[in-house]
Motif scaffolding. Structure first.
Motif, PDB file in Angstrom:
ATOM      1  N   MET A  49     100.577  60.480   3.088  1.00  0.00           N
ATOM      2  CA  MET A  49      99.902  60.208   1.817  1.00  0.00           C
ATOM      3  C   MET A  49      99.991  61.410   0.889  1.00  0.00           C
ATOM      4  O   MET A  49     100.271  61.270  -0.319  1.00  0.00           O
ATOM      5  N   GLU A  50      99.744  62.579   1.426  1.00  0.00           N
ATOM      6  CA  GLU A  50      99.777  63.770   0.584  1.00  0.00           C
ATOM      7  C   GLU A  50     101.192  64.034   0.074  1.00  0.00           C
ATOM      8  O   GLU A  50     101.383  64.433  -1.085  1.00  0.00           O
ATOM      9  N   PHE A  79      92.457  62.497   1.378  1.00  0.00           N
ATOM     10  CA  PHE A  79      93.424  61.830   2.247  1.00  0.00           C
ATOM     11  C   PHE A  79      92.860  61.588   3.646  1.00  0.00           C
ATOM     12  O   PHE A  79      93.190  60.588   4.291  1.00  0.00           O
ATOM     13  N   GLN A  80      91.999  62.480   4.098  1.00  0.00           N
ATOM     14  CA  GLN A  80      91.316  62.219   5.376  1.00  0.00           C
ATOM     15  C   GLN A  80      90.429  60.986   5.254  1.00  0.00           C
ATOM     16  O   GLN A  80      90.354  60.160   6.172  1.00  0.00           O
ATOM     17  N   THR A  81      89.751  60.859   4.114  1.00  0.00           N
ATOM     18  CA  THR A  81      88.895  59.694   3.886  1.00  0.00           C
ATOM     19  C   THR A  81      89.719  58.410   3.877  1.00  0.00           C
ATOM     20  O   THR A  81      89.345  57.395   4.489  1.00  0.00           O
ATOM     21  N   ALA A 140      92.580  57.907   5.275  1.00  0.00           N
ATOM     22  CA  ALA A 140      93.104  57.629   6.615  1.00  0.00           C
ATOM     23  C   ALA A 140      92.067  56.931   7.476  1.00  0.00           C
ATOM     24  O   ALA A 140      92.389  56.024   8.253  1.00  0.00           O
ATOM     25  N   ASN A 185      85.326  58.673  13.671  1.00  0.00           N
ATOM     26  CA  ASN A 185      86.318  59.192  12.727  1.00  0.00           C
ATOM     27  C   ASN A 185      85.689  59.480  11.365  1.00  0.00           C
ATOM     28  O   ASN A 185      86.048  60.451  10.692  1.00  0.00           O
ATOM     29  N   LEU A 236      84.514  63.790   9.417  1.00  0.00           N
ATOM     30  CA  LEU A 236      84.803  64.368   8.109  1.00  0.00           C
ATOM     31  C   LEU A 236      83.605  65.075   7.483  1.00  0.00           C
ATOM     32  O   LEU A 236      83.770  65.791   6.489  1.00  0.00           O
ATOM     33  N   ASP A 238      99.143  57.882   7.204  1.00  0.00           N
ATOM     34  CA  ASP A 238      98.435  59.051   7.722  1.00  0.00           C
ATOM     35  C   ASP A 238      98.310  60.106   6.637  1.00  0.00           C
ATOM     36  O   ASP A 238      98.873  59.994   5.539  1.00  0.00           O
ATOM     37  N   ILE A 239      97.580  61.152   6.948  1.00  0.00           N
ATOM     38  CA  ILE A 239      97.236  62.176   5.953  1.00  0.00           C
ATOM     39  C   ILE A 239      98.482  62.841   5.390  1.00  0.00           C
ATOM     40  O   ILE A 239      98.641  62.986   4.170  1.00  0.00           O
ATOM     41  N   GLU A 240      99.380  63.240   6.257  1.00  0.00           N
ATOM     42  CA  GLU A 240     100.585  63.968   5.811  1.00  0.00           C
ATOM     43  C   GLU A 240     101.449  63.111   4.892  1.00  0.00           C
ATOM     44  O   GLU A 240     101.892  63.567   3.822  1.00  0.00           O
ATOM     45  N   THR A 284      91.863  50.731   1.921  1.00  0.00           N
ATOM     46  CA  THR A 284      92.199  51.664   0.849  1.00  0.00           C
ATOM     47  C   THR A 284      92.964  50.959  -0.277  1.00  0.00           C
ATOM     48  O   THR A 284      92.621  51.086  -1.462  1.00  0.00           O
TER      49      THR A 284
END
Length: 487
Positions: A424-425, A460-462, A464, A355, A359, A420-422, A471
């Motif tokens: 968080m953003e 956000f990928q980082t 996740a 994972n 990235l 997850d990414i969504e 985090t």
């Protein structure tokens, strides 16, 4: 072409194999595979004075790394080893004696001192250097205790013609060719004798070698004639020049093929790149797998003009091949380099490493970057980040606004059901507006907080990949760090 095509790669272990040498091997191998023929590896180790320990292993490792398998040789542990000329000395001595008996060769007793004086005189007179045939027609008996060399008796008149598949008809004036050495005083043959005997004994049909050997070919043609052998077909490959069109050197990238492996170039990249150094499918195609190259390889497509070694093109091509790997393939190939640069990565399971590597796959041009640039990935694996508190404060922000931004981010992220990414953003972008910050300002201090640096893969990928616990712990530590800063 038929299935009787037989070619050989015959390197000397006087150094590690560089790109020009390996390009020669590749062209021979591609030709053999295209024609369902045989590819033979023969180590020309008769120059004992220049032998480099480890060179044979480097040569064979380079071939294996690139997937260039060979088809025959002495069997050892169920696999073919290469042929070694040093194990065939009796055969060369017999050939030299045969040439002496037929009048095509003679023993030369000239000392090294005499030869040096001869060359010095020739250079002073500004005439071509070469053996003056002092012993050519003299008595066979020389000074007592002196071991002679054996020289070939070159014809003194006429021209030697041969056809080169790449260059067409070639001719040399015999008078300009000296009586070259066949057998040295230590009993070892020179390249000229050994390669003729071996190519005949091994039924080589095509000799593909570097352009620098073109001037030696008339000597070899005359040797074939004297031995009563049928010569093979010749194809002298174009030179490889640096990007400035000067002779290829280390500053252009002319290093050992194993160095490319250690730098993290993929073997399929190197095969593709080296194949295009003098050969092409058409005017536009650059990326080709080895199967396609084999299917289309022919000597007629090889250029007469020098090839240009362009390291920028190699890097671009390697990046393309890396991006085409599946994530599992990339992880398998990248992990040894990753752990060399970030030893802490060895403690993490495969899924986490995969994972994290996902990235950066798009950004990597060479796997060696993972070793040589640990900042690309270390924040994924370090338990504690080392950075200065002042790095958290971005442009247009103060210690107070930075602390508030980090604390608010921590509060919002703690409440997420799914980390997850969504999600968080969706939380962080509105938060930036609420705090009167630009998204880049908020994301900048968060990036330093969770990675310890201002540059990283997408934030956000980082986060996740790092996961909720790590985090939030890092953001909490960053909030505490802001208290170290005076307002």
């Amino acid at each position: 072409m038929n299935d009787l095509a037989r070619v050989r790669y015959a390197p000397s272990p006087t150094g590690y194999p560089h790109v020009g040498n390996i390009r020669t091997a590749l062209f021979n191998w591609l030709f053999a595979r295209h024609n369902a023929g045989s590819f033979i590896v023969r180590i020309e180790d008769t120059d004992q004075a220049r032998y480099v320990p480890g060179a044979v292993e480097a040569i064979l490792d380079g071939l294996r790394w690139l997937g260039m398998d060979w088809d025959e040789g002495p069997e050892k542990n169920g696999a073919y080893g290469p042929y070694f000329q040093s194990q065939r000395l009796d055969r060369y001595k017999a050939a030299a004696e045969k040439l002496i008996a037929s009048g095509h060769a003679y023993r030369c007793y000239c000392s090294s001192e005499r030869l040096e004086q001869m060359r010095a005189a020739q250079e002073a007179a500004k005439v071509p250097t070469g053996y003056d045939r002092h012993c050519r027609d003299r008595c066979e008996l020389g000074p007592e205790g002196v071991t002679p060399v054996v020289r070939f008796r070159m014809p003194l008149e006429g021209r030697t013609f041969f056809h080169d598949i790449i260059r067409g008809e070639v001719a040399f004036e015999n008078a300009l060719l000296d009586d070259f050495v066949l057998l040295k005083s230590d009993g070892f043959p020179t390249y000229h004798l050994a390669n003729i005997v071996d190519d005949h004994d091994m039924a080589i049909t095509h000799v593909m070698r570097a352009e620098e050997w073109l001037s030696s070919t008339p000597k070899h043609i005359q040797l074939y004639k004297a031995m009563g052998y049928e010569p093979p077909l010749y194809a002298h490959l174009p030179m490889i020049l640096g990007s400035d069109r000067s002779k290829l050197s280390k500053r252009h990238g002319a290093v050992s093929i194993i160095d490319y492996k250690n730098q993290g170039y993929l073997p399929e990249t190197m095969v593709n790149f080296l194949a295009l150094l003098g050969w092409s499918l058409d005017a536009t195609t650059e990326i080709m797998d080895v199967k396609k190259i084999i299917e289309n390889f022919s000597l007629e497509r090889i250029s007469k003009t020098a090839a240009i070694f362009n390291i920028e093109k190699l890097d671009w091509m390697n990046g393309s091949y890396i991006r085409s790997l599946s994530l599992d393939e990339f992880t398998d190939r990248a992990r040894p380099f990753l752990e060399a640069g970030v030893p802490e990565a060895a403690a993490y399971d495969r899924d986490y490493v995969k994972n994290a590597l996902a990235l950066i796959q798009e950004r990597v041009k060479k796997l060696g970057e993972l070793r040589d640039q640990p900042e690309l990935t270390r924040f994924f694996f370090y338990q504690h980040l080392e950075y200065h508190a002042v790095d958290l404060v971005g442009k247009g922000m103060t210690t107070a606004t930075t602390r508030q931004a980090l604390q608010s981010s921590q509060d919002r992220l703690e409440k997420l059901d799914e980390f997850d990414i969504e999600n968080m953003e969706n939380e962080m972008r509105p938060l930036a507006a609420e705090l009167g910050l630009k998204p880049g300002q908020l994301f900048g201090c968060l990036r330093v907080a969770v990675t310890g640096q201002s540059v990283s893969p997408p934030l956000f990928q980082t986060m996740a990949v790092l996961g909720r616990e790590r985090t939030l712990s890092r953001i909490h530590e960053a909030v505490q760090k802001t208290h170290e800063l005076a307002e």
